[in-house]
Design an enzyme around this catalytic site. Structure first.
Site, PDB file in Angstrom:
ATOM      1  N   LEU A  72      -2.724  30.402  -9.502  1.00  0.00           N
ATOM      2  CA  LEU A  72      -3.203  31.729  -9.114  1.00  0.00           C
ATOM      3  C   LEU A  72      -2.737  32.701 -10.191  1.00  0.00           C
ATOM      4  O   LEU A  72      -1.606  32.592 -10.684  1.00  0.00           O
ATOM      5  CB  LEU A  72      -2.647  32.170  -7.752  1.00  0.00           C
ATOM      6  CG  LEU A  72      -3.154  31.452  -6.499  1.00  0.00           C
ATOM      7  CD1 LEU A  72      -2.443  31.995  -5.262  1.00  0.00           C
ATOM      8  CD2 LEU A  72      -4.654  31.585  -6.346  1.00  0.00           C
ATOM      9  N   ASP A  73      -3.593  33.646 -10.551  1.00  0.00           N
ATOM     10  CA  ASP A  73      -3.210  34.643 -11.553  1.00  0.00           C
ATOM     11  C   ASP A  73      -1.992  35.443 -11.092  1.00  0.00           C
ATOM     12  O   ASP A  73      -1.730  35.577  -9.890  1.00  0.00           O
ATOM     13  CB  ASP A  73      -4.364  35.625 -11.811  1.00  0.00           C
ATOM     14  CG  ASP A  73      -5.528  34.984 -12.545  1.00  0.00           C
ATOM     15  OD1 ASP A  73      -5.361  33.848 -13.023  1.00  0.00           O
ATOM     16  OD2 ASP A  73      -6.591  35.616 -12.636  1.00  0.00           O
ATOM     17  N   PHE A  74      -1.281  36.012 -12.054  1.00  0.00           N
ATOM     18  CA  PHE A  74      -0.133  36.875 -11.792  1.00  0.00           C
ATOM     19  C   PHE A  74      -0.458  37.938 -10.745  1.00  0.00           C
ATOM     20  O   PHE A  74       0.334  38.217  -9.851  1.00  0.00           O
ATOM     21  CB  PHE A  74       0.291  37.543 -13.115  1.00  0.00           C
ATOM     22  CG  PHE A  74       1.321  38.624 -12.953  1.00  0.00           C
ATOM     23  CD1 PHE A  74       2.669  38.306 -12.813  1.00  0.00           C
ATOM     24  CD2 PHE A  74       0.954  39.956 -12.954  1.00  0.00           C
ATOM     25  CE1 PHE A  74       3.625  39.307 -12.671  1.00  0.00           C
ATOM     26  CE2 PHE A  74       1.901  40.965 -12.810  1.00  0.00           C
ATOM     27  CZ  PHE A  74       3.243  40.634 -12.669  1.00  0.00           C
TER      28      PHE A  74
END
Length: 313
Positions: A72-74
């Site tokens: 998952l992206d930051f």
């Protein structure tokens, strides 16, 4: 003023566990934390949170101590699955590899999306333009390298206002798994995700977070599938700046229909695989029988020749 539980930054103590078994942990990832990092100065990561909460479950044979099944992206929150042993990681990996995993994301996007259900179909590649190498881009844009096919299903849930600007609440189901796929696809149709600084050309910097949340994760493991929901953070009680005005379809019913469709699709795929295996076995059996029959004919012919020769002596 924002609800404190929503806007407060992540810490080692704020790990939210949605599901736990001997093989897996699913956490609700915070919106401003990396999954892991090799940088010594990044103290707050999901990996560090897991080590803090479950030191006894860390595996010393792995670099991070835990096996993350996906990314998952930051800036993205929501359901993140962690495998607790090598065998469990392998089973989950096969599901992701075979594209049998179902993921559904909630997002607030800028503007009112007119087409209520649509499939976003834009090939995505790496952006090689100066100053944009951290970004992805759609095929046809300048500097787009090695674009690959990419599809996302979009379903409109609600129309409303965020901080007095028109926005649409949508459910996004990625059919492929490219880097920044949902963010790039929403931007490509002119409806970037609220708070996405990167894909709004640096304009959308007012919201406290990017409004993208991994709501649902379904991994068809055998014998027991893993199904976890990470709730919905985009409600007025959590963020008073979000003001829904018109609801098109309820989230729960929409997700249930999506899951039913995926389960049925999976059942058909398994049936087709069984049928292919059955036909392959029949062909193999038929080939073996034909080979045996041909062998018997050859043996009979040799026997007749031998008898003829013996009778003529």
């Amino acid at each position: 003023m924002l609800h404190m539980t929503t806007a407060e930054p992540a810490s080692l103590e704020t790990l939210c566990v949605l599901y736990q078994s001997d093989d897996y942990i699913v956490v609700d990832k915070h919106w401003d934390i990396r999954i892991d990092s090799k940088m010594w100065y990044e103290k707050h990561t999901v990996q560090a949170q897991l080590r803090h909460r479950f030191p006894q479950l860390a595996d010393p044979s792995t670099y991070y101590g835990f096996r993350f099944c996906h990314q998952l992206d930051f800036s993205t929150s929501g359901a993140l699955c962690v495998a607790l042993n090598k065998a469990a990681a392998g089973r989950a990996y096969r599901c992701f590899k075979d594209r049998t995993v179902t993921k559904a994301y909630l997002a607030l996007v800028r503007g009112w999306v007119e087409e209520e259900t649509q499939t976003l179909d834009f090939s995505i590649g790496k952006n090689s333009s100066e100053g944009k190498t951290h970004m992805m881009c759609i095929e046809g844009t300048e500097g787009c390298e090695n674009p690959k096919p990419c599809q996302t299903e979009l379903t409109v849930l609600e129309y409303g206002l965020y901080d007095r600007d028109p926005v649409t609440k949508v459910l996004l189901k990625p059919l492929t798994g490219r880097t920044h796929q949902l963010r790039v696809h929403c931007s490509a149709i002119g409806h970037p995700i609220v708070g996405d600084f990167t894909y709004s050309s640096g304009v959308d910097d007012a919201p406290y977070r990017m409004m993208l949340h991994a709501h649902l994760l379904h991994i068809p493991l055998e014998p027991q599938p893993l199904l976890v929901s990470a709730g919905d953070p985009f409600v007025p009680t959590e963020d008073p700046k979000w003001l829904p005005q018109r609801s098109l379809r309820p989230l729960t019913a929409t997700v249930e229909a999506l899951l039913e469709h995926e389960v049925e699709k999976g059942r058909k795929i398994r049936e087709e695989e069984r049928e292919r295996a059955r036909k392959k076995e029949e062909r193999r059996k038929g080939s073996r029988e034909q080979s045996t029959q041909e062998e018997s004919e050859e043996q009979r012919r040799e026997c007749q020749e031998w008898l003829s020769e013996w009778a003529g002596d």
